[in-house]
Design an enzyme around this catalytic site. Sequence first.
Site, mmCIF file in Angstrom:
data_model
loop_
_atom_site.group_PDB
_atom_site.id
_atom_site.type_symbol
_atom_site.label_atom_id
_atom_site.label_comp_id
_atom_site.label_asym_id
_atom_site.label_seq_id
_atom_site.Cartn_x
_atom_site.Cartn_y
_atom_site.Cartn_z
ATOM 1 N N LYS A 34 39.061 29.674 24.191
ATOM 2 C CA LYS A 34 38.431 30.670 23.317
ATOM 3 C C LYS A 34 37.112 30.110 22.781
ATOM 4 O O LYS A 34 36.854 28.902 22.907
ATOM 5 C CB LYS A 34 39.386 31.013 22.167
ATOM 6 C CG LYS A 34 39.744 29.831 21.268
ATOM 7 C CD LYS A 34 40.898 30.124 20.320
ATOM 8 C CE LYS A 34 41.240 28.889 19.504
ATOM 9 N NZ LYS A 34 42.492 29.073 18.735
ATOM 10 N N TYR A 234 12.104 20.490 3.237
ATOM 11 C CA TYR A 234 12.202 21.456 2.142
ATOM 12 C C TYR A 234 12.848 20.832 0.902
ATOM 13 O O TYR A 234 13.822 20.082 1.014
ATOM 14 C CB TYR A 234 13.085 22.630 2.562
ATOM 15 C CG TYR A 234 12.453 23.568 3.562
ATOM 16 C CD1 TYR A 234 11.380 24.378 3.204
ATOM 17 C CD2 TYR A 234 12.960 23.651 4.852
ATOM 18 C CE1 TYR A 234 10.814 25.258 4.136
ATOM 19 C CE2 TYR A 234 12.397 24.521 5.782
ATOM 20 C CZ TYR A 234 11.324 25.317 5.408
ATOM 21 O OH TYR A 234 10.780 26.175 6.321
HETATM 22 C C1 LIG Z 1 43.313 27.915 18.959
HETATM 23 C C2 LIG Z 1 44.774 27.954 19.176
HETATM 24 C C3 LIG Z 1 45.453 26.894 19.820
HETATM 25 C C4 LIG Z 1 44.765 25.603 20.220
HETATM 26 O O1 LIG Z 1 44.733 24.694 19.142
HETATM 27 P P1 LIG Z 1 44.141 23.219 19.315
HETATM 28 O O2 LIG Z 1 44.379 22.594 18.010
HETATM 29 O O3 LIG Z 1 42.690 23.381 19.630
HETATM 30 O O4 LIG Z 1 44.874 22.587 20.442
HETATM 31 C C5 LIG Z 1 46.794 27.063 20.105
HETATM 32 N N1 LIG Z 1 47.448 28.190 19.742
HETATM 33 C C6 LIG Z 1 46.849 29.205 19.094
HETATM 34 C C7 LIG Z 1 47.635 30.416 18.713
HETATM 35 C C8 LIG Z 1 45.498 29.121 18.775
HETATM 36 O O5 LIG Z 1 44.894 30.117 18.118
#
Ligand SMILES: *Cc1c(COP(=O)(O)O)cnc(C)c1O
Length: 339
Positions: A34, A234
């Site tokens: 994702k 800044y």
């Molecule tokens: C993002 C996510 C993961 C992965 O988690 P990591 O800590 O990056 O391994 C697993 N399960 C769900 C439901 C998630 O949203």
Amino acid sequence: MHRSEITIDLGALRRNARRLRQVLGGAELWAVVKAAGYGHGAVDVAGAVLDEGAGALCVATVPEALELRSEFGEARILVMGPVSGREVALAREARLELAVSDAEIPEGVRVHLKLDTGMGRWGLAELPELPVNVVGLMTHLATADSDPDFAAEQLRRFEQATGKHSHLVRHAANSAAALRLPDARLDAARCGVALYGLSPFATDPAEDGLEPVLRWESRLAQVKELAPGESTGYGRRYTAEEPTHIGIVPVGYADGFRRDMTGTQVLVDGERRAVVGTISMDALAVELSGALPVETPVTLIGDGVLAEDHAAVAGTINYEIVCRIESGPMRARRTVLDA
Ligand SMILES: *Cc1c(COP(=O)(O)O)cnc(C)c1O
């Protein structure tokens, strides 16, 4: 000349995937890609992990899944976030699988029912009657990286609720659980951060046998000497007390070098130097040990400079550092190595 260069080392990603598969034993590795593969590029990452035997790709949204479907016709793809009615039709057509967190279970599409066993976010309190299109049961752990006792309690609740459906694929583990909680591995583990060689425990990923996949490099675009009392940036938040050389790097918060990372260290010609003053949209300043030439290489992430180090300075997690790196062609050049 690009302002910065991002290099994605798919060789390192493959080694991380192998390491996770070895840790997981009989459980499948499901790759979480994702958010553009945590900023690494979802399609490149997905191709390499499928090649390394990942059993599925997991994303948050239907558009993310459709991009992957157009590249990988046969891969198992799970959408973990909520979807609209219109998206259910798209998912059906594209043979996606959906994580469902409420009692209304869409028909004609493969579904993983999500139980809330303690995360207090998505998920059903208990399992309803299961229609035939339910192929999986899942839960998500709130404390796999920080409180193994609570994680064990969540797993106990999950086991209790799903034990009699052990013919369905059951999955609970994220990266932290895959690495440290053997009871969480079940049939499959949904691993994201560890695949990218980032630590789920905010420590050095090498401790878990993982290698960072992303490098981020730039260069000094200008070098100047500040006289005592002169400042950079800044708000004049950094003022020289003695004659001081500073280098200006053409990377700022619009590129993903967050404004709250002042004080973090980067490598200038291989030496650790502090980022000083206010980080601007398109530039940051580093304090130098002397007059270095323009074009001197600067490593923002890589060669021992970890996303974890920057996260500690910014008071956040490594996930957020990499997700925010903007590698669109207008800002950075992206190179993918696969060896
Ligand atoms: C993002 C996510 C993961 C992965 O988690 P990591 O800590 O990056 O391994 C697993 N399960 C769900 C439901 C998630 O949203």
